[in-house]
Design a protein around this motif. Structure first.
Motif, PDB file in Angstrom:
ATOM      1  N   ASP A 213       0.833  -1.189   0.000  1.00 36.37           N
ATOM      2  CA  ASP A 213       0.000   0.000   0.000  1.00 36.37           C
ATOM      3  C   ASP A 213       0.867   1.237   0.000  1.00 36.37           C
ATOM      4  OD1 ASP A 213       0.105   1.497   2.622  1.00 36.37           O
ATOM      5  OD2 ASP A 213      -0.196  -0.551   3.314  1.00 36.37           O
TER       6      ASP A 213
ATOM      7  N   PHE B  47       1.199   3.582   1.935  1.00 40.19           N
ATOM      8  CA  PHE B  47       1.769   4.083   3.171  1.00 40.19           C
ATOM      9  C   PHE B  47       3.165   3.529   3.400  1.00 40.19           C
ATOM     10  CE2 PHE B  47      -2.721   4.576   3.473  1.00 40.19           C
ATOM     11  CZ  PHE B  47      -2.804   5.892   3.845  1.00 40.19           C
TER      12      PHE B  47
ATOM     13  N   ARG C 241      -4.798   6.512  20.573  1.00 41.75           N
ATOM     14  CA  ARG C 241      -5.075   6.986  19.227  1.00 41.75           C
ATOM     15  C   ARG C 241      -4.868   8.508  19.117  1.00 41.75           C
ATOM     16  NH1 ARG C 241      -7.252   3.402  16.519  1.00 41.75           N
ATOM     17  NH2 ARG C 241      -8.614   2.454  18.064  1.00 41.75           N
ATOM     18  N   GLU C 242      -5.426   9.233  20.069  1.00 38.87           N
ATOM     19  CA  GLU C 242      -5.376  10.694  19.999  1.00 38.87           C
ATOM     20  C   GLU C 242      -3.942  11.209  20.147  1.00 38.87           C
ATOM     21  OE1 GLU C 242      -7.330   8.876  21.910  1.00 38.87           O
ATOM     22  OE2 GLU C 242      -9.398   9.428  21.462  1.00 38.87           O
TER      23      GLU C 242
ATOM     24  N   GLU D 125      -2.540   4.665  12.764  1.00 38.88           N
ATOM     25  CA  GLU D 125      -3.545   4.017  11.909  1.00 38.88           C
ATOM     26  C   GLU D 125      -2.965   3.270  10.720  1.00 38.88           C
ATOM     27  OE1 GLU D 125      -6.573   4.014  13.129  1.00 38.88           O
ATOM     28  OE2 GLU D 125      -5.754   5.269  14.728  1.00 38.88           O
ATOM     29  N   ARG D 126      -1.774   3.625  10.299  1.00 36.39           N
ATOM     30  CA  ARG D 126      -1.205   3.012   9.097  1.00 36.39           C
ATOM     31  C   ARG D 126       0.214   2.513   9.343  1.00 36.39           C
ATOM     32  NH1 ARG D 126      -5.383   1.875   7.631  1.00 36.39           N
ATOM     33  NH2 ARG D 126      -6.608   2.682   5.880  1.00 36.39           N
ATOM     34  N   PRO D 127       0.333   1.458  10.172  1.00 34.90           N
ATOM     35  CA  PRO D 127       1.676   0.920  10.394  1.00 34.90           C
ATOM     36  C   PRO D 127       2.206   0.314   9.099  1.00 34.90           C
ATOM     37  CG  PRO D 127       0.037  -0.587  11.263  1.00 34.90           C
ATOM     38  CD  PRO D 127      -0.700   0.653  10.832  1.00 34.90           C
ATOM     39  N   LEU D 128       3.501   0.379   8.944  1.00 31.28           N
ATOM     40  CA  LEU D 128       4.147  -0.235   7.790  1.00 31.28           C
ATOM     41  C   LEU D 128       4.448  -1.685   8.114  1.00 31.28           C
ATOM     42  CD1 LEU D 128       5.551   0.219   5.100  1.00 31.28           C
ATOM     43  CD2 LEU D 128       7.528   1.049   6.356  1.00 31.28           C
TER      44      LEU D 128
ATOM     45  N   ILE E 173       3.922  -4.880  10.903  1.00 31.98           N
ATOM     46  CA  ILE E 173       2.759  -5.222  11.719  1.00 31.98           C
ATOM     47  C   ILE E 173       3.077  -6.079  12.934  1.00 31.98           C
ATOM     48  CG2 ILE E 173       1.134  -4.942   9.824  1.00 31.98           C
ATOM     49  CD1 ILE E 173       1.156  -7.965   9.451  1.00 31.98           C
TER      50      ILE E 173
ATOM     51  N   GLU F 161     -14.121  -2.584  12.059  1.00 30.14           N
ATOM     52  CA  GLU F 161     -12.835  -2.701  11.359  1.00 30.14           C
ATOM     53  C   GLU F 161     -12.763  -3.975  10.537  1.00 30.14           C
ATOM     54  OE1 GLU F 161      -9.431  -2.228  13.847  1.00 30.14           O
ATOM     55  OE2 GLU F 161     -10.153  -0.372  14.768  1.00 30.14           O
TER      56      GLU F 161
ATOM     57  N   LYS G  87      -3.705  -5.452   9.280  1.00 29.35           N
ATOM     58  CA  LYS G  87      -3.286  -4.424  10.233  1.00 29.35           C
ATOM     59  C   LYS G  87      -2.673  -3.194   9.546  1.00 29.35           C
ATOM     60  CE  LYS G  87      -0.739  -4.429  14.598  1.00 29.35           C
ATOM     61  NZ  LYS G  87       0.056  -5.270  15.511  1.00 29.35           N
ATOM     62  N   ASN G  88      -2.016  -3.397   8.393  1.00 28.56           N
ATOM     63  CA  ASN G  88      -1.373  -2.255   7.743  1.00 28.56           C
ATOM     64  C   ASN G  88      -2.250  -1.610   6.668  1.00 28.56           C
ATOM     65  OD1 ASN G  88      -1.274  -4.293   5.923  1.00 28.56           O
ATOM     66  ND2 ASN G  88       0.932  -4.243   5.602  1.00 28.56           N
ATOM     67  N   ALA G  89      -3.482  -2.081   6.551  1.00 32.50           N
ATOM     68  CA  ALA G  89      -4.407  -1.470   5.583  1.00 32.50           C
ATOM     69  C   ALA G  89      -5.825  -1.610   6.108  1.00 32.50           C
ATOM     70  CB  ALA G  89      -4.277  -2.139   4.217  1.00 32.50           C
ATOM     71  N   ARG G  90      -5.976  -1.283   7.367  1.00 32.92           N
ATOM     72  CA  ARG G  90      -7.271  -1.426   8.031  1.00 32.92           C
ATOM     73  C   ARG G  90      -8.335  -0.591   7.347  1.00 32.92           C
ATOM     74  NH1 ARG G  90      -6.253  -5.438  11.390  1.00 32.92           N
ATOM     75  NH2 ARG G  90      -5.880  -4.725  13.500  1.00 32.92           N
ATOM     76  N   ARG G  91      -9.493  -1.180   7.181  1.00 33.58           N
ATOM     77  CA  ARG G  91     -10.648  -0.426   6.691  1.00 33.58           C
ATOM     78  C   ARG G  91     -11.566  -0.175   7.882  1.00 33.58           C
ATOM     79  NH1 ARG G  91     -11.316  -0.760   1.206  1.00 33.58           N
ATOM     80  NH2 ARG G  91     -13.580  -0.934   1.237  1.00 33.58           N
ATOM     81  N   LYS G  92     -12.055   1.047   7.968  1.00 34.11           N
ATOM     82  CA  LYS G  92     -12.849   1.413   9.140  1.00 34.11           C
ATOM     83  C   LYS G  92     -14.107   2.126   8.701  1.00 34.11           C
ATOM     84  CE  LYS G  92      -9.002   1.800  12.382  1.00 34.11           C
ATOM     85  NZ  LYS G  92      -8.616   2.426  13.652  1.00 34.11           N
TER      86      LYS G  92
ATOM     87  N   LEU H   4     -10.813   6.563   6.228  1.00 37.14           N
ATOM     88  CA  LEU H   4     -10.569   6.227   7.632  1.00 37.14           C
ATOM     89  C   LEU H   4     -11.468   7.067   8.531  1.00 37.14           C
ATOM     90  CD1 LEU H   4      -6.748   6.186   8.481  1.00 37.14           C
ATOM     91  CD2 LEU H   4      -8.423   4.411   9.012  1.00 37.14           C
TER      92      LEU H   4
ATOM     93  N   LEU I 293     -12.428   7.698  12.818  1.00 37.97           N
ATOM     94  CA  LEU I 293     -11.919   7.446  14.165  1.00 37.97           C
ATOM     95  C   LEU I 293     -12.866   8.008  15.212  1.00 37.97           C
ATOM     96  CD1 LEU I 293      -8.247   8.706  13.589  1.00 37.97           C
ATOM     97  CD2 LEU I 293      -9.069   6.361  13.380  1.00 37.97           C
ATOM     98  N   ALA I 294     -12.907   7.337  16.342  1.00 36.85           N
ATOM     99  CA  ALA I 294     -13.400   7.854  17.613  1.00 36.85           C
ATOM    100  C   ALA I 294     -14.712   8.643  17.546  1.00 36.85           C
ATOM    101  CB  ALA I 294     -12.316   8.713  18.254  1.00 36.85           C
TER     102      ALA I 294
ATOM    103  N   THR J 266     -11.768  -0.292  24.113  1.00 33.43           N
ATOM    104  CA  THR J 266     -11.153  -1.065  23.025  1.00 33.43           C
ATOM    105  C   THR J 266     -10.016  -1.906  23.580  1.00 33.43           C
ATOM    106  OG1 THR J 266     -11.529   0.786  21.518  1.00 33.43           O
ATOM    107  CG2 THR J 266      -9.997  -0.914  20.774  1.00 33.43           C
TER     108      THR J 266
ATOM    109  N   GLU K  48      -6.988  -4.307  22.033  1.00 30.58           N
ATOM    110  CA  GLU K  48      -6.353  -4.758  20.789  1.00 30.58           C
ATOM    111  C   GLU K  48      -5.380  -5.875  21.123  1.00 30.58           C
ATOM    112  OE1 GLU K  48      -6.195  -1.881  18.041  1.00 30.58           O
ATOM    113  OE2 GLU K  48      -5.138  -3.058  16.536  1.00 30.58           O
TER     114      GLU K  48
ATOM    115  N   SER L 105     -13.662  -1.101  17.350  1.00 29.86           N
ATOM    116  CA  SER L 105     -12.878  -0.243  18.233  1.00 29.86           C
ATOM    117  C   SER L 105     -13.653   1.027  18.546  1.00 29.86           C
ATOM    118  CB  SER L 105     -11.541   0.120  17.570  1.00 29.86           C
ATOM    119  OG  SER L 105     -11.773   0.836  16.372  1.00 29.86           O
ATOM    120  N   ASP L 106     -13.089   1.831  19.426  1.00 33.79           N
ATOM    121  CA  ASP L 106     -13.574   3.184  19.735  1.00 33.79           C
ATOM    122  C   ASP L 106     -15.064   3.252  20.072  1.00 33.79           C
ATOM    123  OD1 ASP L 106     -11.008   3.808  19.105  1.00 33.79           O
ATOM    124  OD2 ASP L 106     -11.461   5.166  17.454  1.00 33.79           O
TER     125      ASP L 106
END
Lengths: 167, 454
Positions: A22, A24, A102-103, A138-141, A143, B191, B195-200, B221, B223-224, B413, B415, B445-446
């Motif tokens: 992807d 990212f 997250r925040e 949100e977008r780790p390279l 995992i 979700e 993990k590296n291309a999560r759809r939310k 994306l 969030l929250a 949440t 994880e 999540s959230d």
């Protein structure tokens, strides 16, 4: 010394390309496969050269947004490239590893992206060619849930785009 | 004592002379939802409650053919609600000595006492076109008395689960003296993907995971999300434009609009004020994140903090006078309280580790938070001055607490670790007991809990 660092970075970038699908992880422009083809990583005017040979990203220590020595080297070359290739703009993405809320990670990513933006502007890149965005965690390279991955996820990536930034 | 819900058209009224046993019924000791009960059937919710109260709930009696679909299901939802609190234990139906085939028949207390049921809940369902009527009574078996008045609801059959939740709320309330939380909803992020291309995407569900509806698609994306105090709107952060911005969404129409879009800034971590007119949120500009409020109607923004540190995750006190938030101005994330108009902030967290995502309880007495210490994450609560900190959970990654409408339960949440790690929703009592997973179709999540519906 500089040469060695560059080689290591190049290998790192290739490894990244191989396991990530992807944007990212990669820049928006994938690297070509030929060695001397225009647009390939060996063509100094190509985005592939920027992304892979120079390196499109810098890494950060835990919770930090201070640029490392290696980061300064990469960004110095990024600045030079951007000054020579004025038809490109860039969005600098700030990222964090998953250890954190997250925040907070959104705010931390914003700091990292801004640190890169400020450096590039200081080196002469026009401010209106650079935008920043934070993706937090949100977008780790990578995992996995250990430092090997976390260290690669704490990053700011300079993502090239063709054309001027519209506002 | 007639309540009416605008949204669902429920009617709640006494079961009075519908009952043959009306006279006896009215003579029994009557409690209202918030009144003290002096009878023996009472759970005081304190740290000391360990033995759940045994109750029996026979299938409700279907009074016509159209009601038979609902008579058992409604009783099952009530039973699940009560048992899920950890304060009640259902006695299996196969242990019953006598059944209930007529709502009006006298209760055979001895038969229920023999199986050690302390509370008995009976009910009946009738139907008329698309509507159903649910009536119920609660009995204190050991004192041989009804516990409160019989009540009935009528409404659209499609809302049968809500009617069951309302019954369970009343039963809970009569026995604990606290208001309930079952007739409530949760907005959350559904979700999917690696993990590296999560759809939310934003989703809303009943508090128990039923009736999931999606509010957005997963093209951007999100969030929250956070509910308005009336439960009619949701604030959330979306990357719709490529940059995180706060949006406000109308739950009924699913219409949405961006709250503020100032070029070159990012906004996130929004929450409503208790009157629903103001939003407090974080805005990042030039890498620095501070707190702002915005009047929703006028769009007028006001800056509350001005510091080079990160200020985020703000939450109003229920009286609207104060805001609790997290800041790393001391060098690490800690919790602070300041007036809702800005001004001097007082640090309230002083333990080991880092503190984030503070949320003021609806009762005003506690602040829930996420704590990160020694490589572990915790959900905890403390008093609003920071005293009496208690950690309720521990795992690889717990975060983002939200309060049940009655301030007794926290959802958050969790994880899981590693390459296949994914998020799910959990709830826990503020006593630290009764940790349980909230069942959702996929990863989630959230969570943000709505107020009690009406």
């Amino acid at each position: 010394m500089k040469h060695i660092a560059m080689t290591a970075l190049f290998v790192g970038a290739l490894a990244v390309s191989a396991c990530s699908n992807d944007r990212f992880g990669n820049g928006r422009f994938g690297g070509g496969s030929g060695d001397f083809v225009a647009g390939s990583p060996s063509d100094p005017r190509s985005p592939a050269y920027f992304n892979q040979t120079i390196g499109d990203r810098v890494l950060f220590a835990v919770d930090q947004s201070t640029l490392s020595q290696e980061g300064v080297q990469v960004l110095t070359q990024q600045a030079t490239w951007l000054m020579e290739n004025t038809s490109y703009t860039a969005v600098i993405e700030g990222h964090a590893d998953e250890q954190g809320t997250r925040e907070y990670n959104l705010a931390l990513g914003a700091r990292r992206a801004s640190a890169v933006q400020n450096f590039l502007i200081d080196r002469g890149v026009a401010p209106n060619r650079l935008q920043t965005v934070s993706y937090g965690k949100e977008r780790p390279l990578e995992i996995c849930s250990d430092e090997l991955c976390y260290s690669k996820n704490r990053r700011a990536v300079t993502v090239l785009a063709a054309g001027a930034i519209t506002s | 004592m007639t309540r009416r819900s605008k949204r669902m058209g429920f009617q709640l009224r006494k079961v009075t002379c519908l009952l043959a046993a009306c006279a006896t019924f009215m003579a029994g000791h009557v409690t209202t939802a918030s009144a003290q009960s002096d009878g023996p059937l009472r759970i005081e919710i304190t740290d000391g409650v360990i033995e759940p109260l045994p109750f029996a709930i026979p299938d409700f009696v279907p009074e016509d053919g159209g009601a038979s679909d609902f008579a058992r299901s409604i009783a099952r939802v009530i039973a699940a609600d009560l048992a899920s609190t950890g304060l009640f234990r259902e006695i299996p139906q196969d242990a019953f000595i006598s059944g209930v085939t007529n709502f009006s028949s006298p209760v055979a207390y001895a038969d229920w006492k023999a199986i050690n049921a302390q509370a008995l809940i009976t009910g009946a369902v009738s139907s008329s076109g698309d509507s159903i009527n649910v009536k119920f009574r609660v009995f204190d078996v050991f004192s041989g008395q009804p516990l409160g008045e019989g009540l009935q609801f009528s409404g659209g059959a499609a809302g049968w689960r809500r009617m069951a939740h309302k019954v369970a709320d009343i039963v809970y309330s009569r026995i604990t003296g606290e208001s309930g939380y079952f007739d409530s909803r949760v907005v959350f992020v559904a979700e999917s993907g690696p993990k590296n291309a999560r759809r939310k995407r934003l989703a809303i569900m009943d508090y128990d995971g039923a009736n999931v509806q999606y509010l957005t698609d997963s093209s951007a994306l999100v969030l929250a999300p956070r509910f308005s105090p009336q439960g009619d709107r949701v604030l959330y952060t979306s990357y719709e434009t490529g940059f995180p911005q706060v949006y406000v969404l109308d739950v009924a129409t699913v219409g949405r609009r961006v709250l503020s879009s100032q070029e070159g800034t990012m906004t996130f971590a929004p929450r409503f004020s208790p009157d629903g007119r103001t939003v407090v949120y974080s805005l990042s500009a030039g890498g620095n994140t501070d707190l702002y409020t915005m009047d929703i109607a006028s769009g007028q923004a006001r800056r509350l903090t001005q510091a080079p540190s990160i200020e985020t995750a703000p939450s109003f006190s229920p009286d609207g006078s104060s805001i609790v938030f997290e800041s790393d101005r001391s060098g690490s994330q800690q919790l602070y309280v300041m007036p809702a108009t800005g001004g001097e902030a007082t640090r309230i967290s002083f333990g080991q580790g880092r503190y984030g995502t503070p949320v003021w309880s609806p009762r005003g007495d506690l602040i829930a938070f996420t704590k990160q210490n020694a490589g572990r994450f915790h959900i905890g609560v403390m008093r609003t001055d920071g005293s009496e900190e208690r950690l309720l959970t521990a795992s690889f990654l717990d975060e983002g607490p939200t309060w049940s409408p009655n301030g007794r339960v926290i959802m958050f949440t969790r994880e899981s670790q590693g390459e296949t790690g994914e998020a799910s929703l959990y709830s826990v009592d503020i006593t630290g007991r009764n940790l349980r997973r909230v069942l959702t179709e996929g990863a989630a999540s959230d969570p943000a809990w709505s107020p009690l519906l009406n």
